[in-house]
Design a protein around this motif. Structure first.
Motif, PDB file in Angstrom:
ATOM      1  N   ALA A  68       1.069  91.919  45.079  1.00 59.97           N
ATOM      2  CA  ALA A  68       1.560  91.476  44.015  1.00 59.97           C
ATOM      3  C   ALA A  68       2.453  90.648  43.655  1.00 59.97           C
ATOM      4  N   PHE A  69       2.627  90.256  42.470  1.00 60.99           N
ATOM      5  CA  PHE A  69       3.546  88.998  42.051  1.00 60.99           C
ATOM      6  C   PHE A  69       4.219  89.273  40.842  1.00 60.99           C
ATOM      7  N   GLY A  70       5.228  89.333  40.430  1.00 63.59           N
ATOM      8  CA  GLY A  70       5.556  88.976  39.153  1.00 63.59           C
ATOM      9  C   GLY A  70       6.833  88.186  38.479  1.00 63.59           C
ATOM     10  N   ARG A  71       7.476  88.383  37.535  1.00 68.27           N
ATOM     11  CA  ARG A  71       8.338  87.003  37.433  1.00 68.27           C
ATOM     12  C   ARG A  71       9.544  87.053  36.487  1.00 68.27           C
ATOM     13  N   LEU A  72      10.709  86.916  37.054  1.00 66.04           N
ATOM     14  CA  LEU A  72      12.306  87.192  36.417  1.00 66.04           C
ATOM     15  C   LEU A  72      12.470  86.400  35.641  1.00 66.04           C
ATOM     16  N   GLN A  73      13.221  86.060  34.427  1.00 66.87           N
ATOM     17  CA  GLN A  73      13.799  85.461  33.898  1.00 66.87           C
ATOM     18  C   GLN A  73      15.193  85.871  33.737  1.00 66.87           C
ATOM     19  N   VAL A  74      15.805  85.194  33.864  1.00 65.22           N
ATOM     20  CA  VAL A  74      17.541  85.574  33.708  1.00 65.22           C
ATOM     21  C   VAL A  74      18.247  84.936  32.368  1.00 65.22           C
ATOM     22  N   SER A  75      18.776  85.519  31.350  1.00 63.31           N
ATOM     23  CA  SER A  75      19.451  84.644  30.152  1.00 63.31           C
ATOM     24  C   SER A  75      20.380  84.400  30.076  1.00 63.31           C
ATOM     25  N   GLY A  76      21.214  83.655  29.354  1.00 62.99           N
ATOM     26  CA  GLY A  76      22.869  83.650  29.497  1.00 62.99           C
ATOM     27  C   GLY A  76      23.044  82.590  30.599  1.00 62.99           C
ATOM     28  N   THR A  90       2.167  96.314  40.070  1.00 62.39           N
ATOM     29  CA  THR A  90       2.499  95.310  38.664  1.00 62.39           C
ATOM     30  C   THR A  90       3.673  95.353  39.343  1.00 62.39           C
ATOM     31  N   LEU A  91       4.932  93.947  39.439  1.00 59.62           N
ATOM     32  CA  LEU A  91       5.974  93.719  39.581  1.00 59.62           C
ATOM     33  C   LEU A  91       6.823  94.409  37.938  1.00 59.62           C
ATOM     34  N   MET A  92       7.539  94.492  37.354  1.00 56.90           N
ATOM     35  CA  MET A  92       8.315  94.137  36.409  1.00 56.90           C
ATOM     36  C   MET A  92       9.666  94.725  35.892  1.00 56.90           C
ATOM     37  N   PRO A  93      10.633  93.560  35.798  1.00 54.85           N
ATOM     38  CA  PRO A  93      11.946  93.744  35.882  1.00 54.85           C
ATOM     39  C   PRO A  93      12.488  94.697  35.311  1.00 54.85           C
ATOM     40  N   VAL A  94      13.371  95.420  35.917  1.00 50.14           N
ATOM     41  CA  VAL A  94      13.812  96.559  34.779  1.00 50.14           C
ATOM     42  C   VAL A  94      15.628  96.035  34.931  1.00 50.14           C
ATOM     43  N   PRO A  95      15.901  95.552  33.794  1.00 52.72           N
ATOM     44  CA  PRO A  95      15.943  95.314  32.286  1.00 52.72           C
ATOM     45  C   PRO A  95      15.443  94.190  32.467  1.00 52.72           C
ATOM     46  N   PRO A  96      13.488  94.652  30.988  1.00 55.80           N
ATOM     47  CA  PRO A  96      13.436  93.519  30.556  1.00 55.80           C
ATOM     48  C   PRO A  96      13.742  91.577  31.348  1.00 55.80           C
ATOM     49  N   VAL A 115      19.628  93.613  38.337  1.00 57.40           N
ATOM     50  CA  VAL A 115      17.786  93.620  38.389  1.00 57.40           C
ATOM     51  C   VAL A 115      17.498  94.542  39.164  1.00 57.40           C
ATOM     52  N   THR A 116      16.017  95.711  39.292  1.00 50.46           N
ATOM     53  CA  THR A 116      15.533  95.707  40.034  1.00 50.46           C
ATOM     54  C   THR A 116      13.486  95.679  39.617  1.00 50.46           C
ATOM     55  N   LEU A 117      13.286  94.343  40.464  1.00 47.51           N
ATOM     56  CA  LEU A 117      12.095  94.316  40.050  1.00 47.51           C
ATOM     57  C   LEU A 117      11.382  95.127  40.655  1.00 47.51           C
ATOM     58  N   ALA A 118      10.658  96.263  39.810  1.00 50.41           N
ATOM     59  CA  ALA A 118      10.481  97.610  40.282  1.00 50.41           C
ATOM     60  C   ALA A 118       8.812  97.483  40.721  1.00 50.41           C
ATOM     61  N   VAL A 119       7.987  97.888  41.653  1.00 49.53           N
ATOM     62  CA  VAL A 119       6.528  98.092  41.899  1.00 49.53           C
ATOM     63  C   VAL A 119       5.986  99.499  41.329  1.00 49.53           C
ATOM     64  N   GLN A 120       5.031  99.707  40.308  1.00 55.35           N
ATOM     65  CA  GLN A 120       4.160  99.925  39.197  1.00 55.35           C
ATOM     66  C   GLN A 120       2.925 100.314  39.785  1.00 55.35           C
ATOM     67  N   GLY A 121       2.864 100.992  40.070  1.00 54.35           N
ATOM     68  CA  GLY A 121       1.294 101.724  40.290  1.00 54.35           C
ATOM     69  C   GLY A 121       1.270 101.430  42.003  1.00 54.35           C
ATOM     70  N   MET A 122       1.583 101.917  42.792  1.00 54.04           N
ATOM     71  CA  MET A 122       1.333 101.883  43.842  1.00 54.04           C
ATOM     72  C   MET A 122       0.624 103.144  44.446  1.00 54.04           C
ATOM     73  N   GLN A 123      -0.510 102.590  45.134  1.00 53.01           N
ATOM     74  CA  GLN A 123      -0.903 103.982  45.882  1.00 53.01           C
ATOM     75  C   GLN A 123      -0.577 104.588  47.263  1.00 53.01           C
ATOM     76  N   GLY A 124       0.568 105.394  46.853  1.00 58.12           N
ATOM     77  CA  GLY A 124       0.519 106.195  48.204  1.00 58.12           C
ATOM     78  C   GLY A 124       2.194 105.372  48.757  1.00 58.12           C
ATOM     79  N   PRO A 125       2.469 106.465  49.886  1.00 58.60           N
ATOM     80  CA  PRO A 125       4.443 105.719  49.882  1.00 58.60           C
ATOM     81  C   PRO A 125       4.307 104.508  50.526  1.00 58.60           C
TER      82      PRO A 125
END
Length: 142
Positions: free
Chosen positions: A134-142, A39-45, A53-63
């Protein structure tokens, strides 16, 4: 499972690319499914305008062996942000703004986010000798 139809993630550059990158272009046409575990998760959410912001990759198997980032749910060349071969090889795409920095784990850091950065992102990667998306969504507020 094939790549996204009607798109070509391979850049038109010839001699500037090493043999490894060229091989990746051929293999992109036969991507393996990423599976539910990557998954791709924005940090901060919920980043605000001007933050990093970092679109962090989670769950990748191996380097990570290769990372290709795109804006939207596409691998169209016009939407390519960058291709990164850890630890140092970087090729910027047409959608690169100068604010994106890849990490060795394929995560993507975007500084000074704007409302225009909101939307979907696609990552095509190689890890553990396998290619996937992998796919992710980023929502920037303000």
């Amino acid at each position: 499972m094939g790549g996204l139809s009607g798109t070509n993630p391979c850049p038109p550059w010839g001699t500037a690319w090493m043999g490894r990158i060229l091989a990746v272009c051929v293999l992109f046409s036969s991507l393996l499914p990423a599976g539910a575990s990557v998954t791709l998760m924005p940090v901060p959410p919920q980043p605000r305008v001007g933050q990093a912001v970092t679109l962090a990759v989670q769950g990748m198997q191996g380097p990570a062996q290769l990372c290709a980032w795109y804006r939207g749910l596409t691998t169209a060349r016009s939407q390519q942000i960058l291709i990164f071969v850890p630890p140092w090889e970087l090729h910027r795409g047409p959608a690169f703004t100068g604010r994106e920095t890849p990490a060795n784990d394929c995560s993507l850091r975007i500084t000074g986010v704007t409302p225009q950065d909101s939307g979907d992102y696609t990552l095509v990667f190689q890890a553990g000798g396998r290619y996937a998306e992998a796919f992710g969504r980023l929502q920037v507020s303000g």
